[in-house]
Design a protein around this motif. Structure first.
Motif, PDB file in Angstrom:
ATOM      1  N   GLU B  76       0.821  -1.212   0.000  1.00  0.00           N
ATOM      2  CA  GLU B  76       0.000   0.000   0.000  1.00  0.00           C
ATOM      3  C   GLU B  76       0.859   1.268   0.000  1.00  0.00           C
ATOM      4  OE1 GLU B  76      -3.327  -0.597   0.054  1.00  0.00           O
ATOM      5  OE2 GLU B  76      -3.703   1.544  -0.304  1.00  0.00           O
ATOM      6  N   HIS B  77       1.865   1.302   0.864  1.00  0.00           N
ATOM      7  CA  HIS B  77       2.641   2.545   1.026  1.00  0.00           C
ATOM      8  C   HIS B  77       3.490   2.856  -0.195  1.00  0.00           C
ATOM      9  CE1 HIS B  77       5.329  -0.597   2.969  1.00  0.00           C
ATOM     10  NE2 HIS B  77       6.160  -0.060   2.102  1.00  0.00           N
ATOM     11  N   THR B  78       3.641   1.891  -1.067  1.00  0.00           N
ATOM     12  CA  THR B  78       4.391   2.156  -2.302  1.00  0.00           C
ATOM     13  C   THR B  78       3.461   2.587  -3.435  1.00  0.00           C
ATOM     14  OG1 THR B  78       5.906   0.406  -1.588  1.00  0.00           O
ATOM     15  CG2 THR B  78       6.139   1.152  -3.856  1.00  0.00           C
ATOM     16  N   ARG B  79       2.182   2.258  -3.278  1.00  0.00           N
ATOM     17  CA  ARG B  79       1.228   2.527  -4.350  1.00  0.00           C
ATOM     18  C   ARG B  79       0.234   3.638  -3.996  1.00  0.00           C
ATOM     19  NH1 ARG B  79      -2.130  -1.364  -4.653  1.00  0.00           N
ATOM     20  NH2 ARG B  79      -1.451  -2.588  -2.879  1.00  0.00           N
ATOM     21  N   GLY B  80       0.302   4.203  -2.809  1.00  0.00           N
ATOM     22  CA  GLY B  80      -0.702   5.186  -2.410  1.00  0.00           C
ATOM     23  C   GLY B  80      -0.088   6.504  -1.983  1.00  0.00           C
ATOM     24  N   LEU B  81      -0.962   7.376  -1.469  1.00  0.00           N
ATOM     25  CA  LEU B  81      -0.552   8.697  -1.020  1.00  0.00           C
ATOM     26  C   LEU B  81      -0.408   8.669   0.493  1.00  0.00           C
ATOM     27  CD1 LEU B  81      -0.110  11.760  -1.611  1.00  0.00           C
ATOM     28  CD2 LEU B  81      -2.598  12.037  -1.394  1.00  0.00           C
ATOM     29  N   GLY B  82       0.707   9.168   0.995  1.00  0.00           N
ATOM     30  CA  GLY B  82       0.966   9.153   2.432  1.00  0.00           C
ATOM     31  C   GLY B  82       0.287  10.297   3.158  1.00  0.00           C
ATOM     32  N   GLN B  83       0.582  10.390   4.435  1.00  0.00           N
ATOM     33  CA  GLN B  83      -0.092  11.369   5.287  1.00  0.00           C
ATOM     34  C   GLN B  83       0.581  12.741   5.192  1.00  0.00           C
ATOM     35  OE1 GLN B  83      -1.623   9.864   9.110  1.00  0.00           O
ATOM     36  NE2 GLN B  83      -0.388   8.046   8.718  1.00  0.00           N
ATOM     37  N   PRO B  84      -0.168  13.812   5.500  1.00  0.00           N
ATOM     38  CA  PRO B  84       0.363  15.174   5.374  1.00  0.00           C
ATOM     39  C   PRO B  84       1.283  15.560   6.528  1.00  0.00           C
ATOM     40  CG  PRO B  84      -1.865  15.248   6.234  1.00  0.00           C
ATOM     41  CD  PRO B  84      -1.577  13.806   5.933  1.00  0.00           C
ATOM     42  N   VAL B  85       1.944  16.697   6.397  1.00  0.00           N
ATOM     43  CA  VAL B  85       2.771  17.227   7.485  1.00  0.00           C
ATOM     44  C   VAL B  85       1.892  17.553   8.685  1.00  0.00           C
ATOM     45  CG1 VAL B  85       4.545  18.183   5.973  1.00  0.00           C
ATOM     46  CG2 VAL B  85       2.609  19.624   6.665  1.00  0.00           C
ATOM     47  N   VAL B  86       2.483  17.568   9.818  1.00  0.00           N
ATOM     48  CA  VAL B  86       1.826  17.959  11.069  1.00  0.00           C
ATOM     49  C   VAL B  86       0.521  17.188  11.307  1.00  0.00           C
ATOM     50  CG1 VAL B  86       1.456  19.916  12.605  1.00  0.00           C
ATOM     51  CG2 VAL B  86       2.717  20.267  10.515  1.00  0.00           C
ATOM     52  N   THR B  87       0.534  15.932  10.882  1.00  0.00           N
ATOM     53  CA  THR B  87      -0.564  15.066  11.304  1.00  0.00           C
ATOM     54  C   THR B  87      -0.557  15.004  12.826  1.00  0.00           C
ATOM     55  OG1 THR B  87      -0.328  13.777   9.301  1.00  0.00           O
ATOM     56  CG2 THR B  87      -1.492  12.717  11.128  1.00  0.00           C
ATOM     57  N   ASP B  88       0.616  15.109  13.378  1.00  0.00           N
ATOM     58  CA  ASP B  88       0.790  15.123  14.831  1.00  0.00           C
ATOM     59  C   ASP B  88       1.835  16.190  15.155  1.00  0.00           C
ATOM     60  OD1 ASP B  88       1.173  14.632  17.492  1.00  0.00           O
ATOM     61  OD2 ASP B  88       1.352  12.459  17.268  1.00  0.00           O
ATOM     62  N   GLY B  89       1.419  17.243  15.854  1.00  0.00           N
ATOM     63  CA  GLY B  89       2.327  18.367  16.138  1.00  0.00           C
ATOM     64  C   GLY B  89       3.532  17.978  16.973  1.00  0.00           C
ATOM     65  N   TYR B  90       3.411  16.907  17.715  1.00  0.00           N
ATOM     66  CA  TYR B  90       4.568  16.357  18.419  1.00  0.00           C
ATOM     67  C   TYR B  90       4.587  14.870  18.100  1.00  0.00           C
ATOM     68  CZ  TYR B  90       8.212  16.020  21.942  1.00  0.00           C
ATOM     69  OH  TYR B  90       9.416  15.843  22.583  1.00  0.00           O
ATOM     70  N   GLY B  91       5.468  14.506  17.186  1.00  0.00           N
ATOM     71  CA  GLY B  91       5.470  13.156  16.627  1.00  0.00           C
ATOM     72  C   GLY B  91       5.679  12.073  17.664  1.00  0.00           C
ATOM     73  N   LYS B  92       5.135  10.912  17.366  1.00  0.00           N
ATOM     74  CA  LYS B  92       5.252   9.776  18.285  1.00  0.00           C
ATOM     75  C   LYS B  92       5.925   8.611  17.573  1.00  0.00           C
ATOM     76  CE  LYS B  92       1.339  11.203  21.029  1.00  0.00           C
ATOM     77  NZ  LYS B  92       1.114  12.409  20.186  1.00  0.00           N
ATOM     78  N   PRO B  93       6.385   7.621  18.339  1.00  0.00           N
ATOM     79  CA  PRO B  93       7.020   6.463  17.701  1.00  0.00           C
ATOM     80  C   PRO B  93       6.023   5.716  16.812  1.00  0.00           C
ATOM     81  CG  PRO B  93       7.433   6.477  20.059  1.00  0.00           C
ATOM     82  CD  PRO B  93       6.407   7.531  19.798  1.00  0.00           C
ATOM     83  N   SER B  94       6.543   4.951  15.880  1.00  0.00           N
ATOM     84  CA  SER B  94       5.718   4.098  15.025  1.00  0.00           C
ATOM     85  C   SER B  94       4.812   3.211  15.857  1.00  0.00           C
ATOM     86  CB  SER B  94       6.634   3.223  14.169  1.00  0.00           C
ATOM     87  OG  SER B  94       5.899   2.118  13.666  1.00  0.00           O
TER      88      SER B  94
END
Lengths: 352, 454
Positions: B76-94
């Motif tokens: 999926e992640h190779t064939r689709g569109l990923g998430q935008p910037v600042v989906t999370d203002g303070y990023g978290k681990p995977s």
């Protein structure tokens, strides 16, 4: 710096050799003088030489009243309880009071070490009770209550008699009878400076042997199989990629997948966010947990037993009680009525 | 990558992940090139936390004719569109890292406010502990204090008792230094015998951060401290327990002790003392007073509760050592470590952490035969004083049971002792300052167990 040249000089001398500190600079405008009242408000420490000890007094008898009202719920009526914290009282003898060394500390098989077995300075007891007790309402005791509860604690240990009155004048008497007053040593290499005397060499001297070292390499201790799951499923505590995985220590599938009818479901079903804030704010969580008995019963147990009885619970929260849930009493709580009602409603009216 | 059918693959799927029928089905369908079931198995595994070793192996086996479906079937992640910037203002681990958590040791304490959580050392790289995984030790619960209302006072043997706001402190020239912090009771559960299963619980009251703050000496100097009479400093916290400890003046005058507000480039985390804590390099964590509100200069030590009732080391003769502070040289292997299971025979990089409260780590030796023979490990740079040092050593595991150990030596020449050496001097009841060599037994099935050896 220019205002205190002698200290600036001392500073330069002290750190010159190490050369690791910031250079002495003029930090004009940074910080201000503390007022007398500000220092008095915070400077509460009491040292072994009793510097900082305020005037006041409390009898053993008065201490018993304070203790039963504010201390016994965690520490037991006789300071013996290990349900919440380590026991305070026990393991000391009249002989220890005479010698200043607690004999049981040298007994390998002696099961526990109580506070009175260890403490070497009576100031420590006074200072800590004053600054940190009771557990859920630190710094709420009056000076006289601190003296009284300390006196009662010492009496429980047979250190002072029933008629004793502890005060700033009699602290030294109590100190002279403390069972482990001669039981502390600073003769070790684990203090970084020379403040306690000359530096000592480390006590354990190992050798960096590289070949054919004199060990049997026999296993002398390992976890029994039944304990492997005591910390949960280790497979869930390791990353899912890398050179290894966590060992799957989950109990057999049946037990693992069986629905748990108890607390967590109930708790999760409640809209508890507001209540959670209130129980935190009012220190209820010092003694109560969502799904297990702590000092007092769990939220879940209370909710099940008193479903629909919000008025009763609101009253009990404020008045305290004993005997309903066991021997440990709940002291009265200084909580706003509206907040007690909100918590009670949350406990009593949760869906289950 | 090896396949399930290759010799030496020792590990079977956890029994509750795929039953025998499921395994057979995967095998059969993989041979036929059908991959849907395998994808489903992966999804199920990702949803739960259990690890599909056999499924993973089978998926690779499915490569058979054409190759690995992880390569051939574009995801999926190779064939689709990923998430935008600042989906999370303070990023978290995977979300795939959910297993990496700090955890309590069940039964160790009876309240959650006077308690401990352990850092997952077995899953960390390098020397820095992510701030959210830093071990916790609270004596009366943690707080998130408003920094605009926090004050730091200096009094005692000073010319002018002073008050500093956070504005004041952050206005001064700051220093940033990497240091480890270790609870004096780290590994304390193991003084008598093995008690816990993994490195997280044996050694996880240990973390390492870049701390930013002001040398305490500069503030004492500003208040006009009497360094001649003032040989001790009391540090006091602002929380309910108002934690107090006597701090060695020698570490303050050397410039090492910091009044710190920064940790790994951001402010301290609330669980670690936000907005202000003391940093006392090389000394046990209890002296790194959190929510620091006051330092008092004095001519005597204070014998506070945590240096008179707790954090005193019981010796065999019944005497307690008081003001024991330094964390002596110590090390632990984190891969392979207790509660883990090696995937296969063959190459591994044994790796772990070494540290000393007296300075830099000079060297680390590794043994794979229970301590009979040792060879030097590589030290990963940087090697800093009173800081964690990462080491590694190449290893070919032949599939036979073995005991792996590490032994650190610091720049003073102090050698980390064995349990026998430590107990010969200090007995088994100290609780504190257990820096003995840790042994991990690797069994034939690849499982690793916490053991002690003679």
């Amino acid at each position: 710096m220019s205002r205190w040249p002698e200290f600036a000089l001392a500073f330069v001398l002290a750190v010159g050799a190490a050369g690791a500190a910031a250079q002495a600079r003029d930090y004009a405008g940074v910080g201000r003088a503390a007022t007398r009242a500000e220092v008095a408000a915070w400077d509460i420490d009491v040292r072994p030489d009793f510097q900082g000890l305020p005037a006041g007094s409390g009898s053993v008898q008065r201490g018993q009243e304070v203790w039963e009202a504010k201390c016994a719920s965690c520490h037991g009526v006789f300071g013996e309880s290990n349900q919440v914290f380590h026991p305070l009282v026990g393991g000391t003898t009249a002989k220890d009071v005479a010698s200043g060394r607690v004999a049981n500390l040298a007994e390998r098989g002696y099961p526990a070490r109580t506070t009175l077995m260890k403490v070497a300075t009576v100031s420590t007891l006074w200072d800590y009770i004053n600054r940190a007790m009771p557990w859920n309402a630190p710094k709420s005791l009056t000076v006289d209550e601190v003296y009284a509860s300390t006196a009662y604690l010492l009496n429980l240990g047979g250190i002072v008699d029933d008629k004793f009155v502890l005060s700033e004048r009699t602290m030294a008497e109590a100190q002279a009878r403390l069972p482990n007053r001669n039981g502390m040593s600073t003769a070790h290499a684990l203090w970084p400076g020379t403040e306690f005397g000359a530096r000592r060499a480390p006590d354990v001297r190992a050798v960096r042997c590289l070949r054919d070292c004199p060990v049997s390499a026999n296993v002398t201790s390992k976890l029994p199989d039944f304990a492997l799951n005591a910390h949960g499923n280790l497979a869930e505590q390791n990353r899912k990629v890398g050179p290894q995985r966590g060992i799957d220590t989950a109990p057999p599938a049946v037990a693992a997948s069986a629905p748990n009818p108890a607390a967590p479901t109930v708790t999760a079903a409640r809209d508890g966010a507001a209540a959670a804030t209130l129980v935190q704010k009012n220190n209820c969580s010092a003694c109560h947990a969502p799904d297990r008995k702590l000092v007092g019963p769990s939220w879940s147990e209370i909710g099940q037993r008193h479903a629909g009885r919000a008025d009763y619970l609101a009253e009990k929260i404020r008045s305290g009680g004993s005997g309903v849930w066991g021997a440990i009493a709940m002291p009265p709580q200084a909580i706003a009525e509206s907040e007690a009602r909100a918590i009670a409603a949350w406990l009593a009216d949760a869906p289950r | 990558m090896t396949t399930a059918s290759s010799p030496g693959r020792l590990v079977k799927a956890p029994e509750n992940f795929l039953d025998a029928q499921g395994v057979a089905q995967v095998r059969a369908e993989a041979r036929q090139g059908r991959r849907d079931f395998i994808r489903g198995a992966f999804a199920a595994a990702a949803a739960g936390a259990a690890l599909p070793l056999a499924a993973q192996a089978q998926a690779t086996a499915g490569a058979g004719a054409a190759g690995d479906p992880a390569i051939l079937d574009l995801p999926e992640h190779t064939r689709g569109l990923g998430q935008p910037v600042v989906t999370d203002g303070y990023g978290k681990p995977s979300r795939h890292e959910a297993n990496v958590q700090r955890r309590p040791s069940p039964g160790l304490t009876q309240t959650a406010q006077a308690s401990v959580s352990f850092a997952p050392l077995q899953s960390l790289f390098g020397i820095v502990t992510p701030s959210g995984l830093h071990f916790e030790r609270h004596h009366q619960g943690w707080w998130d204090i408003d920094p605009t209302k926090h004050r730091f006072m200096i009094n005692g043997l000073v010319k002018t008792p002073m008050v500093f706001t956070m504005d004041d402190l952050m206005r001064l020239p700051a220093v940033s230094r990497f240091h480890f912090i270790e609870c004096g009771a780290n590994t304390g559960m193991e003084w008598g015998n093995v008690a816990v299963p993994t490195a997280q619980y044996t050694h996880g009251m240990l973390s390492c951060s870049e701390f930013t703050g002001v040398p305490l000496i500069a503030l004492l100097e500003r208040a006009g401290a009497d360094f001649k009479r003032g040989r001790f400093v009391l540090a006091e916290g602002a929380d309910g327990s108002s934690m107090t400890r006597t701090i060695p003046m020698s570490l303050i005058t050397s410039g090492e002790v910091l009044v710190a507000y920064g940790q790994n480039g951001e402010m301290l985390r609330p669980e670690n003392g936000y907005p202000l804590r003391l940093v006392v390099p090389g000394v046990q964590g209890v002296s790194w007073v959190k929510y620091l509100r006051r330092c008092e200069v004095g001519d005597q030590p204070w014998a506070t509760k945590d240096e008179s009732v707790h954090y005193v080391d019981l010796m065999p003769d019944g005497m307690h050592r008081q003001y024991s502070s330094i964390q002596e040289c110590k090390s632990v292997i984190t891969t392979p470590s207790g509660g883990q299971r090696l995937l296969d025979r063959g190459f591994y990089s044994i790796t772990g952490l070494a540290w000393s409260g007296r300075g830099k780590v000079r060297g680390v030796d590794v043994s794979v035969d229970g301590g009979r023979n040792w060879r030097p490990a590589r030290l990963q740079t940087p090697v800093l004083a009173k800081c964690l040092t990462r080491f590694s050593a190449d290893w070919q595991w032949d599939g036979k049971p073995c005991i792996v150990q590490s032994r650190a030596v610091d720049e003073t020449g102090y050698v980390q002792p064995s349990y026998a050496q430590l107990r010969a001097v200090r007995g088994t009841r100290s609780i504190y300052h257990n820096n003995a060599i840790q042994s991990w037994l690797v069994r034939e099935n690849g499982e690793v167990a916490n053991v002690q050896v003679a």
